[in-house]
Design an enzyme around this catalytic site. Structure first.
Site, PDB file in Angstrom:
ATOM      1  N   SER A  16      13.055  10.262  -7.601  1.00 17.84           N
ATOM      2  CA  SER A  16      11.741   9.556  -7.794  1.00 17.84           C
ATOM      3  C   SER A  16      12.283   8.200  -8.416  1.00 17.84           C
ATOM      4  O   SER A  16      11.218   7.219  -8.219  1.00 17.84           O
ATOM      5  CB  SER A  16      10.791  10.365  -8.646  1.00 17.84           C
ATOM      6  OG  SER A  16      11.429  10.824  -9.865  1.00 17.84           O
ATOM      7  N   GLY A  17      13.211   8.143  -8.952  1.00 12.94           N
ATOM      8  CA  GLY A  17      13.797   6.815  -9.337  1.00 12.94           C
ATOM      9  C   GLY A  17      13.841   5.558  -8.631  1.00 12.94           C
ATOM     10  O   GLY A  17      13.845   4.494  -8.954  1.00 12.94           O
ATOM     11  N   HIS A  68      15.376  12.539 -15.348  1.00 12.84           N
ATOM     12  CA  HIS A  68      16.676  12.308 -15.444  1.00 12.84           C
ATOM     13  C   HIS A  68      17.477  13.301 -16.510  1.00 12.84           C
ATOM     14  O   HIS A  68      16.970  13.331 -17.389  1.00 12.84           O
ATOM     15  CB  HIS A  68      16.935  10.857 -15.725  1.00 12.84           C
ATOM     16  CG  HIS A  68      16.531   9.724 -14.779  1.00 12.84           C
ATOM     17  ND1 HIS A  68      16.285  10.388 -13.419  1.00 12.84           N
ATOM     18  CD2 HIS A  68      16.448   8.409 -14.835  1.00 12.84           C
ATOM     19  CE1 HIS A  68      16.002   9.037 -12.807  1.00 12.84           C
ATOM     20  NE2 HIS A  68      16.078   8.081 -13.537  1.00 12.84           N
ATOM     21  N   ARG A  71      22.939   9.848  -8.492  1.00 14.78           N
ATOM     22  CA  ARG A  71      22.006  10.466  -8.090  1.00 14.78           C
ATOM     23  C   ARG A  71      21.936  11.761  -7.707  1.00 14.78           C
ATOM     24  O   ARG A  71      22.962  12.266  -7.113  1.00 14.78           O
ATOM     25  CB  ARG A  71      21.365   9.595  -6.823  1.00 14.78           C
ATOM     26  CG  ARG A  71      19.952   9.776  -6.222  1.00 14.78           C
ATOM     27  CD  ARG A  71      18.720   9.203  -7.206  1.00 14.78           C
ATOM     28  NE  ARG A  71      18.637   7.762  -6.841  1.00 14.78           N
ATOM     29  CZ  ARG A  71      18.100   7.087  -7.756  1.00 14.78           C
ATOM     30  NH1 ARG A  71      17.327   7.547  -8.726  1.00 14.78           N
ATOM     31  NH2 ARG A  71      18.139   5.755  -7.601  1.00 14.78           N
ATOM     32  N   CYS A  76      15.035   3.232 -16.489  1.00 14.80           N
ATOM     33  CA  CYS A  76      14.600   4.494 -17.112  1.00 14.80           C
ATOM     34  C   CYS A  76      15.813   5.212 -17.797  1.00 14.80           C
ATOM     35  O   CYS A  76      15.452   5.818 -18.814  1.00 14.80           O
ATOM     36  CB  CYS A  76      14.185   5.422 -15.877  1.00 14.80           C
ATOM     37  SG  CYS A  76      15.204   4.940 -14.352  1.00 14.80           S
ATOM     38  N   THR A 123      -0.307   1.855  -6.118  1.00 18.66           N
ATOM     39  CA  THR A 123       0.071   3.029  -5.312  1.00 18.66           C
ATOM     40  C   THR A 123       1.268   3.659  -5.237  1.00 18.66           C
ATOM     41  O   THR A 123       1.233   4.988  -4.652  1.00 18.66           O
ATOM     42  CB  THR A 123      -0.276   2.420  -3.791  1.00 18.66           C
ATOM     43  OG1 THR A 123       0.427   1.240  -3.544  1.00 18.66           O
ATOM     44  CG2 THR A 123      -1.928   2.010  -3.666  1.00 18.66           C
ATOM     45  N   GLY A 124       2.220   3.148  -5.956  1.00 14.70           N
ATOM     46  CA  GLY A 124       3.620   3.793  -6.018  1.00 14.70           C
ATOM     47  C   GLY A 124       3.650   4.964  -6.873  1.00 14.70           C
ATOM     48  O   GLY A 124       2.678   5.233  -7.664  1.00 14.70           O
TER      49      GLY A 124
HETATM   50  P1  A2P Z   1       1.965  -0.531  -1.066  1.00 15.12           P
HETATM   51  O1  A2P Z   1       1.570   1.077  -1.213  1.00 15.12           O
HETATM   52  O2  A2P Z   1       0.864  -1.337  -0.520  1.00 15.12           O
HETATM   53  O3  A2P Z   1       3.394  -0.480  -0.315  1.00 15.12           O
HETATM   54  P2  A2P Z   1       7.365   2.974  -5.146  1.00 15.12           P
HETATM   55  O4  A2P Z   1       8.060   2.405  -6.171  1.00 15.12           O
HETATM   56  O5  A2P Z   1       6.797   4.047  -5.189  1.00 15.12           O
HETATM   57  O6  A2P Z   1       8.014   2.510  -3.899  1.00 15.12           O
HETATM   58  O7  A2P Z   1       5.988   1.936  -4.951  1.00 15.12           O
HETATM   59  C1  A2P Z   1       5.980   0.495  -4.702  1.00 15.12           C
HETATM   60  C2  A2P Z   1       4.684  -0.188  -5.234  1.00 15.12           C
HETATM   61  O8  A2P Z   1       4.745  -1.548  -5.052  1.00 15.12           O
HETATM   62  C3  A2P Z   1       3.651   0.357  -4.093  1.00 15.12           C
HETATM   63  O9  A2P Z   1       2.484   0.153  -5.089  1.00 15.12           O
HETATM   64  C4  A2P Z   1       3.468  -0.899  -3.209  1.00 15.12           C
HETATM   65  O10 A2P Z   1       2.231  -1.242  -2.472  1.00 15.12           O
HETATM   66  C5  A2P Z   1       3.827  -1.956  -4.168  1.00 15.12           C
HETATM   67  N1  A2P Z   1       4.133  -3.235  -3.242  1.00 15.12           N
HETATM   68  C6  A2P Z   1       5.416  -3.302  -2.650  1.00 15.12           C
HETATM   69  N2  A2P Z   1       5.390  -4.587  -1.755  1.00 15.12           N
HETATM   70  C7  A2P Z   1       4.316  -5.119  -2.606  1.00 15.12           C
HETATM   71  C8  A2P Z   1       4.178  -6.602  -2.397  1.00 15.12           C
HETATM   72  N3  A2P Z   1       4.562  -7.491  -1.695  1.00 15.12           N
HETATM   73  N4  A2P Z   1       2.806  -7.120  -3.176  1.00 15.12           N
HETATM   74  C9  A2P Z   1       2.385  -6.256  -3.904  1.00 15.12           C
HETATM   75  N5  A2P Z   1       2.720  -4.919  -4.290  1.00 15.12           N
HETATM   76  C10 A2P Z   1       3.756  -4.609  -3.279  1.00 15.12           C
END
Ligand code: A2P
Length: 352
Positions: free
Chosen positions: A160-161, A256, A249, A130, A13-14
């Site tokens: 976004s990094g 970048h 940053r 990156c 989802t990130g």
């Molecule tokens: P979630 O959406 O449930 O928080 P970004 O780099 O954009 O911050 O995204 C970080 C990603 O890592 C997201 O998909 C986030 O899910 C996931 N994440 C963060 N903590 C955990 C965890 N404890 N277990 C699994 N996935 C995680």
């Protein structure tokens, strides 16, 4: 029959994870099933893979049962916790975090530069930082042809990094600044999550990426130094190429930029020779036409897999020394694409 692979995306989802989904859709990897994993916070959320709706699941060790390939970008602590579990269950993991990069038995790979290192994997392959990836893409053709003595790099790194939340923070600060409001109250993440102080990035520059160490350097700066040596020379402490970095940053959402100063062993090299070598390297695009004001820009690199190089010019005060400007989409070549590309190479090289 062609082998098909079950692929799990950890951190789906990130900011990087969502792009891993897109890059996997467009990749040559024969995919049987895709599993989207994140934290409990987003369990139940729906995301699409090739038009099919998939439900995001909370990550547990059992999530990796039956998985062949893990693409992961959920933070270092999450990788440390779950990737050994995935390997135990027979998966090969390409990890975009810094958790395992410096471990001697973990290949650190930019496929165009050192795909041979993939042969030494023991279940985990690390995707480099990156800013390191785009710099070694630009400099490896120079190293191969003329030898490298020293690299001095200053980075201009996009928000976004630091993840989706940092991007959201930048947008809120920019809006508040334009509305005449105080931006300080918006700053909760940058320069680095969990540090003592937070500063606004909008209309500002922050010369801190990741934590600052007693050495005077930030973690990000050390990453660039050690990773460059490990990728190019196979030894993170090699004295063969001297590297120093300043990481900054900037209030750019994606892509970048890097100002790279370097010296070569073969002092007969000209700027045109460097341009020719850079342009001939797979994955690079030379954008260097000063008469027509052509040079790489972050907004033009967004959504592209390539590394863009321009402003290549000699240091007229020092023989065998040059400057260049390097831009790439930090979420694609700097993260999601390089990760999926590593997995493609693993498949092609029969290493899974
Ligand atoms: P979630 O959406 O449930 O928080 P970004 O780099 O954009 O911050 O995204 C970080 C990603 O890592 C997201 O998909 C986030 O899910 C996931 N994440 C963060 N903590 C955990 C965890 N404890 N277990 C699994 N996935 C995680």
């Amino acid at each position: 029959m062609t082998k098909e692979y079950n692929v799990a995306i950890l951190g789906a989802t990130g900011a990087v994870g969502t792009r891993m989904i897109e890059q996997l859709e467009q990749s040559t990897i024969p995919v049987k099933n895709v599993k989207l994993l994140a934290s409990a916070r987003s369990a139940g959320k729906k995301l699409k893979f090739k038009g099919e709706e998939l439900t995001v699941e909370e990550t547990t060790p059992e999530s990796f049962d039956g998985i062949d390939i893990v693409l992961s970008s959920a933070g270092g602590a999450v990788s440390k916790k779950f990737l050994p579990e995935a390997v135990k269950r027979g998966a090969v993991c390409v990890d975009n975090t810094s958790a395992f990069r410096m471990e001697p038995d973990v290949p650190l790979v930019v496929p165009e530069v050192n795909s041979e290192a993939l042969k030494n994997h023991h279940g985990i392959i690390a995707n480099p930082n990156c800013s390191t990836i785009q710099m070694v893409m630009a400099l490896e053709p120079v190293r191969r042809k003329f030898g490298l003595k020293q690299i001095i790099v200053s980075t201009y790194q996009a928000a976004s990094g630091a993840g989706q939340a940092a991007l959201d923070e930048l947008a809120k600060e920019a809006q508040d600044y334009l509305d005449g409001k105080d931006m300080q109250e918006d700053a909760h993440i940058l320069p680095t999550k969990g540090d003592k102080k937070h500063y606004p990035l909008a209309f500002n520059l922050l010369p801190q990426i990741d934590v600052l160490e007693d050495s005077g350097y930030s973690h990000e700066e050390w990453k660039m130094i050690h990773e460059t040596k490990k990728i190019m020379l196979g030894d993170m402490n090699s004295p063969e190429i001297k590297v120093t970095a300043t990481c900054v940053r900037v209030p750019v959402p994606i892509s970048h930029g890097e100002s790279v100063y370097f010296t070569v062993k073969d002092e007969s090299a000209t700027a045109q020779d460097i341009m020719d070598a850079v342009a001939a390297f797979p994955g690079n695009v030379l954008e260097d036409d000063i008469k027509n004001q052509i040079y790489p820009q972050p907004i033009n690199a967004v959504g592209k897999r390539e590394t863009f190089v321009g402003r290549i010019r000699p240091d007229y005060e020092n023989k065998g020394a040059f400057n260049m400007w390097v831009v790439a989409d930090n979420l694609l070549k700097g993260a999601a694409w390089n990760t999926v590309e590593n997995a493609e190479y693993l498949v092609k090289m029969n290493l899974i």
